[in-house]
Design an enzyme around this catalytic site. Sequence first.
Site, PDB file in Angstrom:
ATOM      1  N   ARG A 200       0.846  -1.198   0.000  1.00  0.00           N
ATOM      2  CA  ARG A 200       0.000   0.000   0.000  1.00  0.00           C
ATOM      3  C   ARG A 200       0.877   1.242   0.000  1.00  0.00           C
ATOM      4  O   ARG A 200       2.019   1.214   0.475  1.00  0.00           O
ATOM      5  CB  ARG A 200      -0.904   0.006   1.237  1.00  0.00           C
ATOM      6  CG  ARG A 200      -1.801  -1.216   1.378  1.00  0.00           C
ATOM      7  CD  ARG A 200      -2.569  -1.168   2.689  1.00  0.00           C
ATOM      8  NE  ARG A 200      -3.470  -2.316   2.854  1.00  0.00           N
ATOM      9  CZ  ARG A 200      -3.147  -3.435   3.497  1.00  0.00           C
ATOM     10  NH1 ARG A 200      -1.933  -3.553   4.039  1.00  0.00           N
ATOM     11  NH2 ARG A 200      -4.018  -4.424   3.615  1.00  0.00           N
ATOM     12  N   LYS A 224      -1.650  -2.517   8.158  1.00  0.00           N
ATOM     13  CA  LYS A 224      -2.778  -2.103   8.994  1.00  0.00           C
ATOM     14  C   LYS A 224      -2.717  -2.809  10.345  1.00  0.00           C
ATOM     15  O   LYS A 224      -2.365  -3.979  10.429  1.00  0.00           O
ATOM     16  CB  LYS A 224      -4.097  -2.437   8.297  1.00  0.00           C
ATOM     17  CG  LYS A 224      -4.354  -1.591   7.053  1.00  0.00           C
ATOM     18  CD  LYS A 224      -5.704  -1.917   6.447  1.00  0.00           C
ATOM     19  CE  LYS A 224      -6.010  -1.016   5.259  1.00  0.00           C
ATOM     20  NZ  LYS A 224      -7.329  -1.312   4.649  1.00  0.00           N
ATOM     21  N   HIS A 301      -2.943   2.168  -5.584  1.00  0.00           N
ATOM     22  CA  HIS A 301      -3.735   1.001  -5.188  1.00  0.00           C
ATOM     23  C   HIS A 301      -4.069   0.136  -6.404  1.00  0.00           C
ATOM     24  O   HIS A 301      -4.137  -1.097  -6.294  1.00  0.00           O
ATOM     25  CB  HIS A 301      -5.020   1.446  -4.473  1.00  0.00           C
ATOM     26  CG  HIS A 301      -5.481   0.463  -3.441  1.00  0.00           C
ATOM     27  ND1 HIS A 301      -4.779   0.224  -2.275  1.00  0.00           N
ATOM     28  CD2 HIS A 301      -6.556  -0.358  -3.407  1.00  0.00           C
ATOM     29  CE1 HIS A 301      -5.407  -0.693  -1.561  1.00  0.00           C
ATOM     30  NE2 HIS A 301      -6.498  -1.080  -2.230  1.00  0.00           N
ATOM     31  N   ARG A 304      -1.216  -1.964  -7.046  1.00  0.00           N
ATOM     32  CA  ARG A 304      -1.278  -3.095  -6.096  1.00  0.00           C
ATOM     33  C   ARG A 304      -2.219  -4.178  -6.644  1.00  0.00           C
ATOM     34  O   ARG A 304      -1.890  -5.368  -6.617  1.00  0.00           O
ATOM     35  CB  ARG A 304      -1.765  -2.553  -4.750  1.00  0.00           C
ATOM     36  CG  ARG A 304      -2.115  -3.599  -3.683  1.00  0.00           C
ATOM     37  CD  ARG A 304      -2.505  -2.827  -2.417  1.00  0.00           C
ATOM     38  NE  ARG A 304      -3.199  -3.637  -1.422  1.00  0.00           N
ATOM     39  CZ  ARG A 304      -2.612  -4.357  -0.492  1.00  0.00           C
ATOM     40  NH1 ARG A 304      -1.281  -4.414  -0.451  1.00  0.00           N
ATOM     41  NH2 ARG A 304      -3.308  -5.026   0.406  1.00  0.00           N
ATOM     42  N   HIS A 327      -3.576  -9.095   3.536  1.00  0.00           N
ATOM     43  CA  HIS A 327      -5.015  -9.164   3.746  1.00  0.00           C
ATOM     44  C   HIS A 327      -5.318 -10.051   4.957  1.00  0.00           C
ATOM     45  O   HIS A 327      -4.777 -11.151   5.071  1.00  0.00           O
ATOM     46  CB  HIS A 327      -5.714  -9.773   2.524  1.00  0.00           C
ATOM     47  CG  HIS A 327      -5.784  -8.841   1.363  1.00  0.00           C
ATOM     48  ND1 HIS A 327      -5.930  -9.277   0.054  1.00  0.00           N
ATOM     49  CD2 HIS A 327      -5.757  -7.492   1.288  1.00  0.00           C
ATOM     50  CE1 HIS A 327      -5.974  -8.244  -0.754  1.00  0.00           C
ATOM     51  NE2 HIS A 327      -5.868  -7.143  -0.033  1.00  0.00           N
ATOM     52  N   TYR A 336      -9.352 -10.771  -6.711  1.00  0.00           N
ATOM     53  CA  TYR A 336      -8.397 -10.743  -7.818  1.00  0.00           C
ATOM     54  C   TYR A 336      -8.547 -11.955  -8.720  1.00  0.00           C
ATOM     55  O   TYR A 336      -8.174 -11.912  -9.885  1.00  0.00           O
ATOM     56  CB  TYR A 336      -6.970 -10.644  -7.277  1.00  0.00           C
ATOM     57  CG  TYR A 336      -6.754  -9.417  -6.448  1.00  0.00           C
ATOM     58  CD1 TYR A 336      -6.812  -8.151  -7.018  1.00  0.00           C
ATOM     59  CD2 TYR A 336      -6.537  -9.498  -5.073  1.00  0.00           C
ATOM     60  CE1 TYR A 336      -6.641  -7.011  -6.255  1.00  0.00           C
ATOM     61  CE2 TYR A 336      -6.364  -8.360  -4.307  1.00  0.00           C
ATOM     62  CZ  TYR A 336      -6.422  -7.118  -4.898  1.00  0.00           C
ATOM     63  OH  TYR A 336      -6.269  -6.004  -4.147  1.00  0.00           O
TER      64      TYR A 336
END
Length: 355
Positions: A200, A224, A301, A304, A327, A336
Amino acid sequence: MSSTQFDGDIDSFVSYLKSNRGLSANTLKAYRADLTACLHLFELRGVTDLNEITLDDLRSWMAVESRDHARSSMARKTVAVRGFFAWAYEHGLTTTDPAATLMTPSIPSTLPAVLTESQAEQLLDVAEHAVATNQYKDDGGAAAAPGSGKAAGKTADKSADTVNRSEAPARADKRDNARVVAESQRNAAILELLYATGIRVAELVSMDIVDVDFSNRTIKVTGKGNKQRVVPFGLPAQRALETWLEQGRPVLARTATDAVKSRAANALFLGARGGRIDQRIARDIVHRAAREAGVPDISPHALRHSAATHMLDGGADLREVQEMLGHSSLKTTQRYTHVSIEQLKNRYGQAFPRA
């Protein structure tokens, strides 16, 4: 941002989230803004106590906000408000939780935008070419030979002040050329790293030099919730990073003031003034590179998304891609696979005679 009489409660809730949930600074900032706007509206309606707010009031707030905000934004705002009132109830600030049954708006499932593999290659090739072009211009400026014959004699007759005045612009031009080369080297390294790792943009700008392990060709990424992961990168990204660190970064670091230099001493990527690069500049680099390469306009993004899709197209395991992207849910990564299937269908339609 408007202040409210409930700012103290909002501050306490955000501090609680920071200590117990490990949310990113951007998420906390967004939650604070969402709650302030919500409670400010109720304050304008005469509310002086959190206990006065009902479920109908919250639904009315959602109706007002939804006029100007997308469903994705409304979903985040609703999560923030629900979390706040749940916390307020648990900590005795309210006698009930009016937001307990407040429904989060459903978000339509959309496929992420991606570049094709050839477009991604074109994007990176143009960035690499920009480095070579700028270096050539810089070398040409450095190789300018002094005059000879009569011209040299006239120069010798000039006063020292005149010579100094003429040399000053030349030195300034040289510094500007060096900065342009350094920025193109930085930009190429950013693009290569984003595509090679799928990280990210917030993770990119927070990276330090020590997070890069050239011996194993990996980077340590803090994602995150402050979760760390190790992500591999390829040889093109290694070359671009080494060029940036050895040649470009020292040039931009010299432009920083002492205060800025101390704060950005360990930063992997620097801005034009020598400080740690910010997300806005990183996004602009990607958008500008896409325009120059003549590929569809993309964000970091989307780059990504492209990296993840191309990995899956190349046969990578879904869980490997999940680990690389950071994730928490495999469901997020599975989006994806849909992109890959869509691209397969498009290629099939173009290539198969009985499609």
